[in-house]
Design a protein around this motif. Structure first.
Motif, PDB file in Angstrom:
ATOM      1  N   SER A 204       0.809  -1.222   0.000  1.00  0.00           N
ATOM      2  CA  SER A 204       0.000   0.000   0.000  1.00  0.00           C
ATOM      3  C   SER A 204       0.838   1.266   0.000  1.00  0.00           C
ATOM      4  O   SER A 204       0.392   2.311   0.493  1.00  0.00           O
ATOM      5  CB  SER A 204      -0.917   0.001   1.238  1.00  0.00           C
ATOM      6  N   PRO A 206       2.334   4.757  -0.373  1.00  0.00           N
ATOM      7  CA  PRO A 206       1.671   5.981  -0.830  1.00  0.00           C
ATOM      8  C   PRO A 206       2.563   6.830  -1.732  1.00  0.00           C
ATOM      9  O   PRO A 206       3.773   6.593  -1.848  1.00  0.00           O
ATOM     10  CB  PRO A 206       1.417   6.723   0.494  1.00  0.00           C
ATOM     11  N   SER A 208       4.273  10.277  -1.863  1.00  0.00           N
ATOM     12  CA  SER A 208       4.663  11.201  -0.796  1.00  0.00           C
ATOM     13  C   SER A 208       4.558  12.656  -1.218  1.00  0.00           C
ATOM     14  O   SER A 208       4.805  12.995  -2.381  1.00  0.00           O
ATOM     15  CB  SER A 208       6.102  10.920  -0.355  1.00  0.00           C
ATOM     16  N   ASP A 295      -2.417  17.389   2.867  1.00  0.00           N
ATOM     17  CA  ASP A 295      -3.510  16.431   2.765  1.00  0.00           C
ATOM     18  C   ASP A 295      -3.250  15.284   3.734  1.00  0.00           C
ATOM     19  O   ASP A 295      -2.228  14.596   3.632  1.00  0.00           O
ATOM     20  CB  ASP A 295      -3.588  15.918   1.326  1.00  0.00           C
ATOM     21  N   SER A 297      -5.598  12.800   4.276  1.00  0.00           N
ATOM     22  CA  SER A 297      -6.664  11.809   4.046  1.00  0.00           C
ATOM     23  C   SER A 297      -6.145  10.372   4.072  1.00  0.00           C
ATOM     24  O   SER A 297      -6.918   9.439   4.310  1.00  0.00           O
ATOM     25  CB  SER A 297      -7.365  12.091   2.713  1.00  0.00           C
ATOM     26  N   ASN A 298      -4.848  10.184   3.827  1.00  0.00           N
ATOM     27  CA  ASN A 298      -4.285   8.831   3.823  1.00  0.00           C
ATOM     28  C   ASN A 298      -3.422   8.589   5.062  1.00  0.00           C
ATOM     29  O   ASN A 298      -2.507   7.768   5.043  1.00  0.00           O
ATOM     30  CB  ASN A 298      -3.439   8.600   2.553  1.00  0.00           C
ATOM     31  N   LEU A 299      -3.725   9.288   6.150  1.00  0.00           N
ATOM     32  CA  LEU A 299      -2.876   9.222   7.332  1.00  0.00           C
ATOM     33  C   LEU A 299      -2.922   7.853   8.016  1.00  0.00           C
ATOM     34  O   LEU A 299      -2.013   7.503   8.781  1.00  0.00           O
ATOM     35  CB  LEU A 299      -3.265  10.319   8.323  1.00  0.00           C
ATOM     36  N   LEU A 300      -3.972   7.066   7.736  1.00  0.00           N
ATOM     37  CA  LEU A 300      -4.059   5.731   8.327  1.00  0.00           C
ATOM     38  C   LEU A 300      -2.821   4.910   8.005  1.00  0.00           C
ATOM     39  O   LEU A 300      -2.280   4.222   8.880  1.00  0.00           O
ATOM     40  CB  LEU A 300      -5.307   5.005   7.827  1.00  0.00           C
ATOM     41  N   TYR A 301      -2.344   4.970   6.768  1.00  0.00           N
ATOM     42  CA  TYR A 301      -1.152   4.211   6.374  1.00  0.00           C
ATOM     43  C   TYR A 301       0.027   4.578   7.270  1.00  0.00           C
ATOM     44  O   TYR A 301       0.750   3.708   7.781  1.00  0.00           O
ATOM     45  CB  TYR A 301      -0.796   4.488   4.908  1.00  0.00           C
ATOM     46  N   TYR A 302       0.224   5.877   7.471  1.00  0.00           N
ATOM     47  CA  TYR A 302       1.377   6.355   8.224  1.00  0.00           C
ATOM     48  C   TYR A 302       1.253   6.011   9.711  1.00  0.00           C
ATOM     49  O   TYR A 302       2.257   5.741  10.381  1.00  0.00           O
ATOM     50  CB  TYR A 302       1.526   7.862   8.036  1.00  0.00           C
ATOM     51  N   GLY A 352     -10.082   0.754   9.430  1.00  0.00           N
ATOM     52  CA  GLY A 352      -9.872   2.035   8.762  1.00  0.00           C
ATOM     53  C   GLY A 352      -9.858   3.223   9.703  1.00  0.00           C
ATOM     54  O   GLY A 352     -10.049   4.363   9.268  1.00  0.00           O
TER      55      GLY A 352
END
Length: 354
Positions: A204, A206, A208, A295, A297-302, A352
């Motif tokens: 997954s 991202p 950067s 942004d 919005s994809n902070l879950l990955y981090y 999530g």
């Protein structure tokens, strides 16, 4: 409020005061004569000592722990000193002043550096609840921590020479793969959840944003606060993992330390962010996005990466304990922490939610 207090040095971690004095006499002649050496009890990485001299000056010495050479890329006090020098040259004020670095291991048996001691308060998980801090104080303080991280990420890395600290291109993938290799090198038990997290993080990856300075260990007990005005961050500490790369990696790591009231006791034992008034992880993320303009919005990955990295760090420390390289009793139960953080990461992937 009282300053973060050093105490008696742990057995086996003493410094040779006469040898250290001779080094300071030669390299920092105005430091004065050492009158006391004590050890700061907190932290799980480099060892930290308080030095007081006969003229009332206060310094801090940082050195690697026993067995650090077996951990590739870890406990590099020379790099930490270099980071402080670069930040000082960049005009960043919220750091201790670097004083001297010794890479000659014949002096004390390991590399070490000395910096000024910044007076103030460090809030730690085991002491903060006893202070009965009001919720409104904790709210302002937690907001201040977010804002301090935003300010760190706003430092111009190109105009200050800080860009030399890392290679931003491909940073996230290198971090994921690198931490997994560290886990394999320190492995003592099979932990399938950690293996599954690694596969998720690789699958997954991202895209950067523009790179920034990264602290990589940003949390309450790595900042010194003004004891009279808590939201005032006087200094940011522990720069050993500082580099340049994706700023959301820094945010994810900070969030992985950020326990909430609903979290299990293990996670809450390592921080104080579960106390009433603190921002939630979601509020932390939203304030960071609002203040930085990035942004999130994809902070879950981090965030999941942060849990993964913390689990590996605990595994490294636990491995040193299992090999008899440290007798610190705090380390005996860290395997449970490795398992708990790995499971928490998988749960976040499934739900999530931060």
């Amino acid at each position: 409020m009282t300053p973060d207090s050093p105490t008696t040095i742990r057995p086996g971690e003493q410094l040779d005061q006469a040898v250290l004095q001779a080094y300071l006499d030669e390299h920092v002649p105005d430091a004065g004569q050492i009158t006391t050496i004590e050890q700061f009890p907190g932290g799980y990485s480099n060892l930290t000592y308080a030095l007081t001299t006969n003229d009332g000056r206060a310094y801090v010495l940082r050195r690697p722990p026993a067995g650090a050479k077996a951990i590739k890329g870890g406990h590099d006090v020379g790099r930490e000193f270099r980071v402080l020098m670069l930040l000082q040259q960049a005009g960043y004020k919220q750091i201790p002043t670097p004083v001297a670095y010794c890479d000659d291991e014949s002096v004390l048996g390991y590399a070490f550096y000395v910096m000024t001691r910044v007076p103030g308060v460090i809030l730690r998980a085991h002491t903060a609840p006893k202070l009965n801090l009001l919720p409104e104080v904790m709210q302002r303080l937690s907001q201040s921590l977010v804002d301090t991280l935003v300010d760190l990420h706003a430092i111009d890395i190109d105009q200050t020479g800080i860009q030399q600290l890392g290679k931003p291109e491909g940073y996230v993938q290198r971090q994921v793969e690198g931490w997994y290799k560290r886990y394999e090198a320190a492995k003592t038990d099979d932990i399938p959840a950690l293996d599954n997290l690694f596969r998720y993080l690789i699958d997954s990856l991202p895209v950067s944003p523009a790179p920034t300075l990264l602290h990589n260990d940003f949390k309450y007990d790595n900042v010194i606060l003004n004891p009279d005005f808590l939201p005032d961050v006087r200094a940011v500490l522990d720069w050993e993992m500082c580099t340049v790369g994706d700023p959301l990696m820094d945010v994810g790591t900070a969030l992985s330390y950020w326990s909430e009231a609903k979290d299990n006791d293990f996670r809450k034992s390592f921080n104080l962010t579960h106390l009433p008034g603190n921002l939630t992880r979601r509020e932390f993320a939203d304030r960071y996005g609002e203040r930085s303009g990035r942004d999130v919005s994809n902070l879950l990955y981090y965030y999941v990466f942060g849990l993964f990295k913390n689990a590996v760090v605990m595994q490294q420390i636990y491995s040193r304990y299992r090999r008899g390289l440290t007798t610190d009793p705090r380390f005996a139960g860290l395997l449970t922490g490795v398992q708990a953080l790995s499971q928490e990461g998988l749960h976040s992937v499934e739900t999530g939610k931060l």
